[in-house]
Design an enzyme around this catalytic site. Sequence first.
Site: not given
Ligand code: AHR
Length: 479
Positions: A172, A291
């Site tokens: 990210e 994610e």
């Molecule tokens: O999964 C939790 C968080 O969400 C992670 O650390 C990040 O990559 C995302 O914003």
Amino acid sequence: MKASVRIDTGSVIAPVDDRLYSSFIEHMGRAVYTGIYEPAHPSADEQGFRQDVQELIKPLKLGCIRYPGGNFLSGYRWLDGIGPKEKRPARPELAWSAIEPNQVGTDEFLQWCERTGVKPMLGVNLGTGTPQDAADMLEYVNGSLPTYYADLRRKNGHKEPYDVKLWCLGNEMDGPWQICGKTAEEYGRIAAETAKMMKWMDPSVELVACGSSYRDMPSFGEWERTVLQHCYKYVDYLSLHQYYQNNDGDRASFLARSLEMEDFIHTVAGICREAKAQQQGDHDIKLSFDEWNVWYHFQKDGKEPPKWTVARPIEEENYDMDDALVVGCMLNTLLRNTDTVKIACLAQLVNVIAPIMTEPGGKAWVQSIYWPFLYASRYGRGTALMPEVKCETYDCAIMNDVPIIDCSAVTDGCTLTVFLVNRSEEEVECALELTEQSDTAQITHVFFDDSVERPTEKDCGSYRAVKLPPLSWNMVRIG
Ligand code: AHR
């Protein structure tokens, strides 16, 4: 209410990659410490990992587990986490305002993966880290020559290379919350240079470049284009992340969110094709949805555990049935896009926005979202097919024409498996029109709704129609 689903075995999308059913463990909250790792727990193995948790992970048949972050990754010094444990430093962990004791690091995680029967997907730090740090870490993990970091791994007790194939180039990096976040230009350049070094070090690795942190980032689209201008030649996947919320209690909109996910995937896939065309490229960039989940309960409740402790209990979501339905719809969306999405990680796995929960020193249990994932992973393998759904639709605050039924289908050559979510508050009688199943084919209907603790098999009546309870997740197997 009535609906129909027609499945033509010729309507092939693509084979389902085993890594579509992956997950994620970050050094965040209690995911690692008192999650998978707790040496004082009665079920701990010799390495200090909880076997009760491992027993809940194994049935998920995960393709791989992404590690060690997440936002944690962007400040992680991987050298802190190797060698004798008593010599490892504790550090302030800036992403989650915690103390990181470094008692679990690369070796412990990779050896736990070996024992759990899961492949790792490792990340290199491109926040505070350099391309050289990334190449050194890869040498440590996969190196087979008599060189410094490969020798250090041998000295630390692992003679053979771990042979980790899948690597994330940061996490990210467009996010202002990220430790040493970057502009698209800055990230594109460092990711390209890191990728070059990593592929020179080990040409067998596959690399994932960071896409946008989520669909509504202001730079979405432009970020992907710029990053791929720099990295297209050197990377194999572009990442997508998305979490959904229901902060205002608008169920109809919440259940429709997966349609936005579908659009997100199509848009990013289009940008990847554009990059290939512009650079007259020779390979397709595939998608790593590394994610995805529902995430809002903990923040909505306004909980803020004390900062600067080890394993501060943050983001411990308590999931309900609506969340399980959204997860079911998100899984359907991934299955309908197996031509472009090859990797997808339910974020996360234990305690932090997770299907599996633990009590320190106590029990481990599973939450509602565990079940649609487990069934999809167990039965949603083979070749994905595009179902043709005819059903009523509804309008909600975020969009119009939301189909009542969300559906995906997979065949393994013998058995056809259909996953269906009924988004409506009424029972739906759903006719199944199958082009190649004989009338004598056996049918199994598993359903999950608020009336049961876990998915339950029920009498399905005729092979040609199943009754989908109101607000339910369903799996029908025919063959
Ligand atoms: O999964 C939790 C968080 O969400 C992670 O650390 C990040 O990559 C995302 O914003």
